[in-house]
Every structure is written in structure tokens, then in C-alpha cells.
Motif scaffolding. Structure first.
Motif, PDB file in Angstrom:
ATOM      1  N   LEU A 193       0.799  -1.228   0.000  1.00 49.55           N
ATOM      2  CA  LEU A 193       0.000   0.000   0.000  1.00 49.55           C
ATOM      3  C   LEU A 193       0.832   1.277   0.000  1.00 49.55           C
ATOM      4  O   LEU A 193       0.330   2.336  -0.378  1.00 49.55           O
ATOM      5  CB  LEU A 193      -0.937   0.005   1.215  1.00 49.55           C
ATOM      6  N   ASP A 194       2.089   1.196   0.432  1.00 51.96           N
ATOM      7  CA  ASP A 194       2.927   2.390   0.455  1.00 51.96           C
ATOM      8  C   ASP A 194       3.175   2.903  -0.959  1.00 51.96           C
ATOM      9  O   ASP A 194       3.255   2.129  -1.915  1.00 51.96           O
ATOM     10  CB  ASP A 194       4.272   2.099   1.119  1.00 51.96           C
ATOM     11  N   SER A 195       3.296   4.206  -1.079  1.00 51.44           N
ATOM     12  CA  SER A 195       3.526   4.846  -2.374  1.00 51.44           C
ATOM     13  C   SER A 195       4.986   5.289  -2.466  1.00 51.44           C
ATOM     14  O   SER A 195       5.453   6.089  -1.654  1.00 51.44           O
ATOM     15  CB  SER A 195       2.593   6.059  -2.527  1.00 51.44           C
ATOM     16  N   LYS A 196       5.693   4.747  -3.458  1.00 51.83           N
ATOM     17  CA  LYS A 196       7.105   5.087  -3.658  1.00 51.83           C
ATOM     18  C   LYS A 196       7.332   5.383  -5.131  1.00 51.83           C
ATOM     19  O   LYS A 196       7.373   4.468  -5.953  1.00 51.83           O
ATOM     20  CB  LYS A 196       8.015   3.934  -3.216  1.00 51.83           C
ATOM     21  N   ARG A 197       7.478   6.654  -5.457  1.00 50.18           N
ATOM     22  CA  ARG A 197       7.734   7.053  -6.849  1.00 50.18           C
ATOM     23  C   ARG A 197       9.245   7.268  -7.007  1.00 50.18           C
ATOM     24  O   ARG A 197       9.752   8.381  -6.973  1.00 50.18           O
ATOM     25  CB  ARG A 197       6.944   8.316  -7.195  1.00 50.18           C
ATOM     26  N   VAL A 198       9.952   6.142  -7.169  1.00 48.88           N
ATOM     27  CA  VAL A 198      11.413   6.154  -7.187  1.00 48.88           C
ATOM     28  C   VAL A 198      11.920   6.376  -8.613  1.00 48.88           C
ATOM     29  O   VAL A 198      11.475   5.715  -9.553  1.00 48.88           O
ATOM     30  CB  VAL A 198      11.973   4.833  -6.620  1.00 48.88           C
ATOM     31  N   LEU A 199      12.867   7.290  -8.746  1.00 47.88           N
ATOM     32  CA  LEU A 199      13.424   7.625 -10.059  1.00 47.88           C
ATOM     33  C   LEU A 199      14.918   7.304 -10.088  1.00 47.88           C
ATOM     34  O   LEU A 199      15.640   7.599  -9.138  1.00 47.88           O
ATOM     35  CB  LEU A 199      13.211   9.113 -10.364  1.00 47.88           C
ATOM     36  N   PRO A 200      15.404   6.717 -11.192  1.00 53.58           N
ATOM     37  CA  PRO A 200      16.816   6.327 -11.292  1.00 53.58           C
ATOM     38  C   PRO A 200      17.686   7.497 -11.732  1.00 53.58           C
ATOM     39  O   PRO A 200      18.337   7.459 -12.782  1.00 53.58           O
ATOM     40  CB  PRO A 200      16.783   5.215 -12.345  1.00 53.58           C
TER      41      PRO A 200
END
Length: 224
Positions: A193-200
Motif C-alpha cells: 500500500l505504500d507509495s514510492k515514486r522512485v526515479l533512477p
């Protein structure tokens, strides 16, 4: 997977932290030091961050996973003789093993569903790109510290659900409420459920080219 009991949490943390500590101790004792240590890590470092763009420059989040990953990476950085890269890996999509076969199973039987409200960001990466990025970290001497191993186009859970159902030619009209997931899975539900908008960010700055930048292409490759 499954419930995270206090005992299981302790085993998870110990396996990462103590395991890495032993590697660093071995490096310290070695007569010839390795030039680089590429240490496994995870995007759990960032915690639940909503709509925030998460590059390697962001600080640690909150919760069990964030605390565990921070301690895990700290052990890796204790070596002073070797360049260290901590590969913060997103959800890895592969043909066999890992997350995708587990996620695809209910879809194959027509029970595909978005999780919670489906708005949470899901960061992912194709298995081939993880392997290529690890090699990239070894070969590029300017890369050190955290390195996000995540595709450049994260997706919301609802979009991933739709694209996975489309690839498997199955419906996906259901929704599993967040409260049911929390009741059934306890603390493990935060992984879902956690939101993680990870960018490289660092990988892109150094010219790394993703073979599978978008999830639709990755799913076609893996499930087509």
C-alpha cells in the motif's frame, strides 16, 4: 511474504545487517581488497512518500523497512578500502521467481484486483535491467553510494493492474480495500500500500540505457 511477526522482523533485519557486516569484515581482513562492493539494498529506504519524486538525494523515510535498509547500508559504508554502491532495488519483474509470478496468479484465474485505492505509486524494474545496472555500477568508477535500481517510469497500482490484466487477457474489475489488506497482512501490507515514486536519477545522469523503461513493454517481454 506473509505476516511480519516480531520474530520474522528480527530475522529479516539480521539477515541483511549481519550478513553485510560479515562481508565488510572479510574485506577488511583480505590482503588484496576488492575495488568495489555492490551491496544489495532496497527502495524500502524511502518509506511511504506519496507523490514525492524519490531520487538518491532524498533522506530516509519512516517505518520498519526504512530503518532496516538504512542500517543495512550503514554496514556497507563501514569499509574504507573499497568503493561502495548500494543498489536500492525496486520490485523486480522476472519470468521465474520473484514478484511477478505471485502477482499474476490471481489474474490468471480472473481475480485480478487493484489494491487499496490503486493510487499508490509502484516502482519496478525488469530483471535484465537489474543485472545490467549492477554491472554498470562495477564498471563506472564515478558511481558510489546509493543507486536507485528502478525503471524511469513508475506506475500507479491501478495502471499496473490494468496492464497486467490486459497482457493476460483477463478481467480485473475487483478492488481489495486497504483495511482488509492491513487486517490480513499486518505490517507487511505497507509493502503493498505504500507509495514510492522512485526515479533512477544517478543511472540516467551517467548514461545508463534501460532496455525496459515502461512496464507495458516489460510485461509483454515476460508474459507474451
Amino acid at each position: 511474504m506473509g505476516l511480519w511477526t516480531p520474530a520474522k522482523k528480527k530475522r529479516i533485519a539480521r539477515s541483511r545487517i549481519v550478513g553485510t557486516r560479515r562481508v565488510v569484515e572479510a574485506i577488511a581482513a583480505a590482503e588484496v581488497k576488492p575495488e568495489v562492493l555492490v551491496c544489495a539494498s532496497a527502495i524500502g529506504f524511502y518509506g511511504d512518500r506519496g507523490e514525492e519524486d524519490l531520487t538518491e538525494r532524498k533522506t530516509v523515510g519512516k517505518g520498519f523497512l526504512a530503518e532496516t535498509v538504512q542500517a543495512w547500508e550503514t554496514e556497507a559504508y563501514r569499509t574504507s578500502d573499497t568503493r561502495v554502491v548500494c543498489l536500492r532495488t525496486a520490485v523486480v519483474l522476472g519470468r521465474k521467481g520473484g514478484a511477478l509470478p505471485v502477482m499474476a496468479l490471481p489474474f490468471r484465474f480472473g481475480f485480478g484486483a487493484k489494491l487499496g485505492d490503486g493510487k499508490q505509486w509502484m516502482s519496478w524494474i525488469h530483471l535484465e535491467d537489474v543485472a545490467r545496472l549492477a554491472l554498470f555500477a562495477v564498471e563506472n568508477l564515478d558511481i558510489r553510494g546509493p543507486l536507485n535500481a528502478a525503471a524511469p517510469w513508475p506506475v500507479r497500482n491501478a495502471d499496473f493492474t490494468r496492464l497486467l490484466a490486459k497482457q493476460l487477457h483477463r478481467p480485473a474489475f475487483l478492488r481489495v480495500p486497504a483495511f482488509l489488506l492491513r487486517a490480513a497482512l499486518g505490517d507487511f501490507s505497507e509493502e503493498i500500500l505504500d507509495s514510492k515514486r522512485v526515479l533512477p536519477s544517478l543511472a540516467c545522469e551517467h548514461g545508463f540505457g534501460f532496455q525496459f523503461p515502461e512496464v507495458e513493454g516489460a510485461l509483454k517481454d515476460l508474459l507474451g
